[in-house]
Design a protein around this motif. Structure first.
Motif, PDB file in Angstrom:
ATOM      1  N   ILE A 153      -1.008  -2.292 -10.227  1.00 15.59           N
ATOM      2  CA  ILE A 153      -0.411  -0.966 -10.403  1.00 15.59           C
ATOM      3  C   ILE A 153      -0.635  -0.174  -9.119  1.00 15.59           C
ATOM      4  O   ILE A 153      -1.774  -0.007  -8.680  1.00 15.59           O
ATOM      5  N   VAL A 154       0.454   0.281  -8.529  1.00 14.44           N
ATOM      6  CA  VAL A 154       0.367   1.013  -7.264  1.00 14.44           C
ATOM      7  C   VAL A 154       0.957   2.401  -7.446  1.00 14.44           C
ATOM      8  O   VAL A 154       2.097   2.552  -7.885  1.00 14.44           O
ATOM      9  N   ALA A 159      -2.073  -8.302   1.337  1.00 14.36           N
ATOM     10  CA  ALA A 159      -3.166  -9.148   0.861  1.00 14.36           C
ATOM     11  C   ALA A 159      -4.372  -8.319   0.429  1.00 14.36           C
ATOM     12  O   ALA A 159      -5.120  -8.712  -0.480  1.00 14.36           O
ATOM     13  N   ASP A 160      -4.590  -7.160   1.054  1.00 12.68           N
ATOM     14  CA  ASP A 160      -5.714  -6.299   0.676  1.00 12.68           C
ATOM     15  C   ASP A 160      -5.512  -5.689  -0.701  1.00 12.68           C
ATOM     16  O   ASP A 160      -6.484  -5.457  -1.429  1.00 12.68           O
ATOM     17  N   ILE A 161      -4.254  -5.403  -1.070  1.00 12.52           N
ATOM     18  CA  ILE A 161      -3.986  -4.883  -2.414  1.00 12.52           C
ATOM     19  C   ILE A 161      -4.303  -5.958  -3.449  1.00 12.52           C
ATOM     20  O   ILE A 161      -4.924  -5.677  -4.486  1.00 12.52           O
ATOM     21  N   ARG A 162      -3.895  -7.180  -3.164  1.00 12.10           N
ATOM     22  CA  ARG A 162      -4.202  -8.274  -4.101  1.00 12.10           C
ATOM     23  C   ARG A 162      -5.711  -8.514  -4.165  1.00 12.10           C
ATOM     24  O   ARG A 162      -6.262  -8.818  -5.234  1.00 12.10           O
ATOM     25  N   ARG A 163      -6.381  -8.362  -3.037  1.00 14.26           N
ATOM     26  CA  ARG A 163      -7.841  -8.507  -3.031  1.00 14.26           C
ATOM     27  C   ARG A 163      -8.498  -7.409  -3.855  1.00 14.26           C
ATOM     28  O   ARG A 163      -9.457  -7.665  -4.598  1.00 14.26           O
ATOM     29  N   ALA A 164      -7.977  -6.182  -3.747  1.00 17.05           N
ATOM     30  CA  ALA A 164      -8.523  -5.084  -4.547  1.00 17.05           C
ATOM     31  C   ALA A 164      -8.439  -5.413  -6.038  1.00 17.05           C
ATOM     32  O   ALA A 164      -9.389  -5.170  -6.800  1.00 17.05           O
ATOM     33  N   ILE A 212       8.254  -1.811 -11.799  1.00 17.26           N
ATOM     34  CA  ILE A 212       8.175  -0.367 -11.568  1.00 17.26           C
ATOM     35  C   ILE A 212       6.738   0.074 -11.315  1.00 17.26           C
ATOM     36  O   ILE A 212       6.482   0.939 -10.469  1.00 17.26           O
ATOM     37  N   MET A 213       5.800  -0.526 -12.014  1.00 16.13           N
ATOM     38  CA  MET A 213       4.407  -0.094 -11.918  1.00 16.13           C
ATOM     39  C   MET A 213       3.699  -0.606 -10.662  1.00 16.13           C
ATOM     40  O   MET A 213       2.615  -0.122 -10.353  1.00 16.13           O
ATOM     41  N   GLY A 214       4.291  -1.566  -9.942  1.00  9.84           N
ATOM     42  CA  GLY A 214       3.596  -2.010  -8.745  1.00  9.84           C
ATOM     43  C   GLY A 214       4.273  -3.089  -7.940  1.00  9.84           C
ATOM     44  O   GLY A 214       4.170  -3.121  -6.702  1.00  9.84           O
ATOM     45  N   SER A 243      -8.245   3.862 -15.382  1.00  9.33           N
ATOM     46  CA  SER A 243      -6.790   4.030 -15.397  1.00  9.33           C
ATOM     47  C   SER A 243      -6.042   2.717 -15.184  1.00  9.33           C
ATOM     48  O   SER A 243      -4.864   2.603 -15.527  1.00  9.33           O
ATOM     49  N   GLY A 244      -6.700   1.736 -14.576  1.00 12.49           N
ATOM     50  CA  GLY A 244      -6.048   0.475 -14.269  1.00 12.49           C
ATOM     51  C   GLY A 244      -5.317   0.466 -12.938  1.00 12.49           C
ATOM     52  O   GLY A 244      -4.703  -0.541 -12.582  1.00 12.49           O
TER      53      GLY A 244
END
Length: 372
Positions: free
Chosen positions: A36-37, A113-118, A357-359, A66-67
């Motif tokens: 979720i972004v 890749a940092d978002i996926r790592r987060a 839509i969420m990310g 919040s997720g």
């Protein structure tokens, strides 16, 4: 004196929960594994003014609850008396220090890749973004400086005009300046996302055509649904999507002409954006934080002062008043994303479309600009 939106965005009180649409109770997809972004938001406690460290235990706990996986947070100069370049460099340096202090919970985002790592490490990704190009001065090489400091999203203008182009409240609607075109070329070279939120219509259209990479409008509404300057016309939305870009719908008063926006207004604007842009180009950029407000009356007094300061500085937008909250009253707090997911499911959106839509749509867009 700090008078940009980031100081006044906040969550709503518990009383708003009862006003959710009846369909909220229907089954919704399990989003726990989703990325979720929030394409424009923030982390702060709306109950604490001028906190030395905005990432308090409460703020971090609510963010985790919040997720949300990653948030494009505004740093640097937006408006006010500070020198724009110095203010922006100092903000980035201070935030780097805070993220080192909170490394168990937060991670700086430099690539997809940092978002996926987060997500994998159960952290909150912080994307560094600007909301005003004033810190460029007259030197396009400053783009390189901020790229090297880790800024990944660059909004050309705030509401007024600046040296790059006209904002949404600039009456002339003159579009990009030659310097603005030079900055876009430099941003493309540095693989930074060009954000046209707050821009005037002509600025947005010209920037979408000038950019070699897809651009974004990270926090906006649809003017065909609510005719206010901060919302984007169908021509803008369509062109950005045709160029491969991204549109984030905000949770702001501009979604309803009354100024009192609700969850159904967010869904209406998402519906319209999907119809104009297609389901692969629409996401969310709430323009708000996740935290709850403990004392709404105290918050209203702070809001009235902030609005007065914004008007005096010439950065206020049409539809922004002391009696209009800068958030959607029944889509606030740590449950805001789950509530929206439930509403979209009740509207008939498939699980796959909602996940986009969420990310996922932001990830696709960021990868097309940043790379993996």
């Amino acid at each position: 004196m700090r008078i940009d939106r980031r100081t006044m965005i906040a969550g709503a009180t518990g009383m708003a929960a009862a006003s959710l649409l009846p369909s909220i109770a229907r089954a919704a997809p399990d989003s726990r594994k989703w990325v979720i972004v929030n394409a424009l938001g923030g982390l702060a406690d709306p109950n604490v003014q001028d906190a030395a460290d905005p990432f308090s235990p409460r703020v971090l706990a609510e963010a985790h609850a919040s997720g949300v996986t990653a948030i494009n947070c505004t740093f640097g100069y937006v408006a006010g008396a500070a020198e724009p370049f110095e203010k922006s460099v100092a903000d980035v340096a201070e935030t780097d220090m805070l993220l080192r202090r909170h490394a168990r919970d937060l991670i700086k985002i430099l690539r997809v890749a940092d978002i996926r790592r987060a997500k994998a490490e159960k952290k909150i990704g912080i994307i560094y973004g600007f909301q005003n190009g004033a810190m460029m001065g007259k030197d396009p090489a400053r783009v390189d400086i901020f790229a090297n400091l880790g800024v990944r999203i660059f909004q050309l203008t705030y509401n007024p005009a600046n040296q790059l182009g006209d904002g949404s409240m600039a009456p002339e609607n003159r579009g990009l300046t030659p310097f603005g075109r030079e900055i876009i070329e430099r941003l493309n070279t540095q693989k930074m996302i060009v954000d046209l939120s707050h821009s005037g219509e002509q600025t947005c259209l010209e920037a979408a055509r000038a950019s070699a990479a897809p651009i974004s409008i990270n926090h906006t509404g649809c003017r065909a649904v609510t005719d206010l300057p901060r919302n984007k016309t169908d021509a803008e939305l369509r062109l950005v999507a045709e160029k491969g870009g991204f549109i984030g719908i905000y949770f702001m008063p501009f979604l309803n002409i009354s100024g009192h926006a609700r969850a159904e207004d967010v869904v209406r604007h998402i519906d319209h954006a999907v119809n104009i842009c297609g389901e692969d180009h629409v996401g969310i950029g709430t323009d708000g934080t996740i935290g709850q407000i403990d004392d709404l009356q105290a918050y209203e007094a702070v809001l009235a002062k902030e609005i007065a300061e914004r008007r005096a500085a010439g950065i206020s937008a049409s539809g922004e008043r002391p009696d209009t909250y800068p958030f959607v009253v029944d889509l606030r707090g740590p449950d805001q994303f789950r509530k929206l997911i439930s509403l979209l499911a009740a509207r008939g959106y498939s699980s796959r479309r909602i996940e986009k839509i969420m990310g996922q749509n932001f990830l696709r867009h960021a990868e097309s600009v940043w790379g993996g």
